[in-house]
Design a protein around this motif. Structure first.
Motif, PDB file in Angstrom:
ATOM      1  N   THR A   1      -0.447 -18.777  -6.534  1.00 43.30           N
ATOM      2  CA  THR A   1       0.817 -18.969  -5.843  1.00 43.30           C
ATOM      3  C   THR A   1       1.874 -19.421  -6.836  1.00 43.30           C
ATOM      4  O   THR A   1       1.577 -19.842  -7.952  1.00 43.30           O
TER       5      THR A   1
ATOM      6  N   ILE B   1       4.208 -14.807  -4.449  1.00 38.87           N
ATOM      7  CA  ILE B   1       3.119 -15.264  -3.585  1.00 38.87           C
ATOM      8  C   ILE B   1       3.316 -16.738  -3.299  1.00 38.87           C
ATOM      9  O   ILE B   1       3.284 -17.576  -4.205  1.00 38.87           O
TER      10      ILE B   1
ATOM     11  N   PRO C   1       2.514 -13.501   0.764  1.00 36.49           N
ATOM     12  CA  PRO C   1       3.584 -12.795   0.049  1.00 36.49           C
ATOM     13  C   PRO C   1       4.938 -13.041   0.717  1.00 36.49           C
ATOM     14  O   PRO C   1       5.054 -13.036   1.943  1.00 36.49           O
TER      15      PRO C   1
ATOM     16  N   THR D   1       5.732  -9.517   5.353  1.00 34.11           N
ATOM     17  CA  THR D   1       4.522 -10.177   4.878  1.00 34.11           C
ATOM     18  C   THR D   1       3.326  -9.702   5.664  1.00 34.11           C
ATOM     19  O   THR D   1       3.471  -8.935   6.637  1.00 34.11           O
TER      20      THR D   1
END
Length: 598
Positions: free
Chosen positions: A253, A333, A338, A348
């Protein structure tokens, strides 16, 4: 929750040396009280007091976000929200600089329609609370559903107790029902659905805000409904809902944390126990990261032209346009998955969830995933719970099947019908060839012929009506049998119409009953006059002088010279007065025998 997540994101961003290294983000907070007028006043307070703001974060709800998103454009401000799902704000003409990290109805409607088509549910009903956000969501779904050839059985709206609306859905036979309302208002619809029997293996519900486990227990008192938890759960046994994919363990992320690390990080920051609405604060965390990344890219672009973010002011549309473009191109991310935007709406991956209540235990199970970029859907069929063990139909289905007559029965009835046709034909020939005989002539032979002809047609119809694929499949090809079955009714109707026309025409021309009745009444009146003359002792004299009566007898086929009285009795046997006349005539018969002899 969202506010705390935003503050935590600012703290994490400011600790990063690769994001806005020359700036420190800060956030001024105004309480909107979830009221539009308070929200509008708070916005004006924010832009009229220093320092200059470069974007707005929130409000959380769609109702409060609308006034901010509509007027922020006049100050060249970008608006990013984390809890707005209404498609009403995804309108670049009215809200040109708005973004949201919450999954909007634009995406959810694609998933709803795709799920309906997957299970061949083509007849649906909607019910929504009369409030702008829910009403817009329902209207957008209806438009998308109709475009995909899905029939809308009914669309209902309610404000208070939805008794009439739920009753309408039941009367119109809808079995797939989509509910657009908050949890508090949804509970009222669900309670009415229980009272009116809209639950069980034949019904499927789609609930907008039903992705939290046991959400109905905390909203039961707020909805002011007359239902117990057990009754509510009978309706909610296997409904569908949609939400962002539950947090995974992806460490890649933008913040460098996976989901479990983030949750520990968040709760250590807020010093509060976990909340059921953690998705809102996760979206808030990712929303702040999206803004920070866009600001960072904007700063780099501005430096190439000798400018910086510090040059921004409320009339500077140049910096705002660059920031808008970078927000539109966001792609990273986040903790919630996403993060990408199309016209301000987040694209997403969305989880498809089902509430499953078994043995008084409820759980929200992810049964599928809709991938935002590819718009493909993956369903785990073995995870879905169907009450009856199979996919319910969206309506009561009727199937037409031909129940044929057995060949033995057909042959037996055909033989009897043929014998009846032969018998009726013989009677018809006899009736025609001997039509001048006295007994046949007095029995209305024309009508008898019509009856016999009709009987023959009926017996023929009995044979033709029995011809189908069972009785004649080995004699006629299927195509011929189909033609016979198709035209039987038409031929029969045409024949009956023609027969009725012919019969009525003949009846009007002949009208035997009316003419005979008129003749009998005329002759009876004349006979009464003659009987009166007989009683005065002048029967013979008057009769011999009145030739018109004799002519009348001849027209009636009565022989005045032989058996006059007997024939007269048969002619007027139903006339009571005539019977009295006949009695007097017989009393004087011996005195005037010459009248009846030649």
């Amino acid at each position: 929750m969202t506010l705390d997540a935003g503050r935590l994101a600012i703290l994490d961003i400011n600790n990063r040396s690769d994001i806005l290294p020359e700036y420190k983000l800060s956030m001024d907070v105004w309480d909107t009280e979830y009221k539009t007028w308070v929200t509008t006043k708070s916005f004006f307070d924010a832009v009229t007091t220093g320092p200059i703001k470069i974007a707005t974060f929130g409000p959380l709800t769609s109702i409060c976000a609308k006034p901010v998103a509509s007027i922020a454009k006049y100050w060249n401000l970008i608006t990013i929200a984390s809890g707005v799902s209404s498609a009403a704000l995804i309108n670049r003409a009215t809200y040109p600089h708005f973004f949201t990290t919450e999954t909007t109805d634009i995406t959810l409607n694609q998933i709803r329609v795709a799920l309906l088509k997957r299970y061949n549910w083509t007849r649906v009903a909607t019910i929504h609370y009369i409030e702008e956000t829910d009403e817009t969501s329902a209207k957008n779904f209806i438009a998308d559903a109709i475009a995909q050839n899905i029939t809308l059985v009914t669309s209902e709206a309610f404000v208070t107790d939805p008794v009439a609306q739920v009753k309408s859905i039941k009367e119109k036979g809808a079995r797939i029902i989509l509910l657009f309302a908050s949890t508090e208002n949804s509970i009222r619809v669900i309670c009415q659905a229980y009272h009116q029997g809209l639950y069980g293996p034949h019904y499927i519900w789609f609930i907008t805000y039903g992705h939290n486990t046991d959400w109905w227990k905390s909203n039961l008192g707020q909805g002011n409904v007359n239902c117990s938890i057990a009754e509510i759960e009978q309706v909610l046994t296997n409904y569908f809902t949609f939400n962002n994919i539950k947090l995974g363990l992806n460490p890649n992320t933008i913040s460098g944390m996976n989901s479990s690390q983030y949750m520990e990080h968040y709760y250590s920051y807020v010093q509060r126990p976990p909340s059921l609405y953690k998705y809102f604060q996760i979206n808030g965390y990712d929303a702040m990261w999206a803004l920070a990344l866009a600001l960072n890219k904007t700063e780099n672009i501005l430096k190439e032209s000798g400018s910086t973010l510090s040059d921004f002011h409320y009339k500077n549309s140049f910096i705002r346009s660059i920031l808008f473009n970078e927000m539109s191109n966001t792609n990273f991310i986040g903790i919630s998955g996403p993060v990408r935007f199309t016209d301000g709406a987040r694209i997403t991956d969305v989880g498809i969830y089902q509430c499953q209540i078994k043995n008084n235990q409820s759980k929200i199970v992810q049964v599928g995933t809709h991938f935002g970029l590819t718009e493909k859907m993956n369903i785990k069929e073995d995870e879905i719970y169907w009450i009856s063990g199979g996919v319910p139909a969206d309506q009561v289905k009727t199937e037409d099947s031909i129940i044929g007559i057995s060949r033995a029965t057909f042959l037996a009835m055909t033989v009897l019908a043929v014998l009846a046709i032969i018998c009726a034909s013989i009677f018809l020939v006899i009736n025609i060839t001997h039509r001048k005989l006295r007994h046949i002539k007095m029995s209305s032979p024309t009508i008898n012929n019509l009856f016999l002809f009709g009987c023959i047609i009926c017996y023929i119809a009995a044979i033709t009506f029995g011809i189908d694929s069972n009785s004649a499949g080995g004699v006629f090809p299927p195509a011929i049998c189909a033609v016979i079955r198709d035209y039987q009714l038409i031929i029969m109707v045409i024949f009956l119409v023609i027969f009725d026309v012919i019969y009525l025409t003949i009846w009007e021309l002949i009208d035997p009953l009316t003419s005979k009745l008129r003749f009998l009444r005329t002759e009876a009146a004349k006979l009464r006059v003659k009987a009166a003359n007989v009683t005065n002792g002048s029967f013979a004299r008057r009769y011999s002088k009145n030739e018109s009566v004799e002519k009348s007898f001849k027209r009636s086929n009565i022989d005045v010279n032989d058996g006059f009285v007997d024939q007269l009795i048969s002619l007027i046997k139903n006339d009571v007065d005539a019977q009295a006349i006949i009695t007097k005539i017989r009393q004087r018969r011996n005195n005037a025998p010459m009248i009846f002899k030649s």
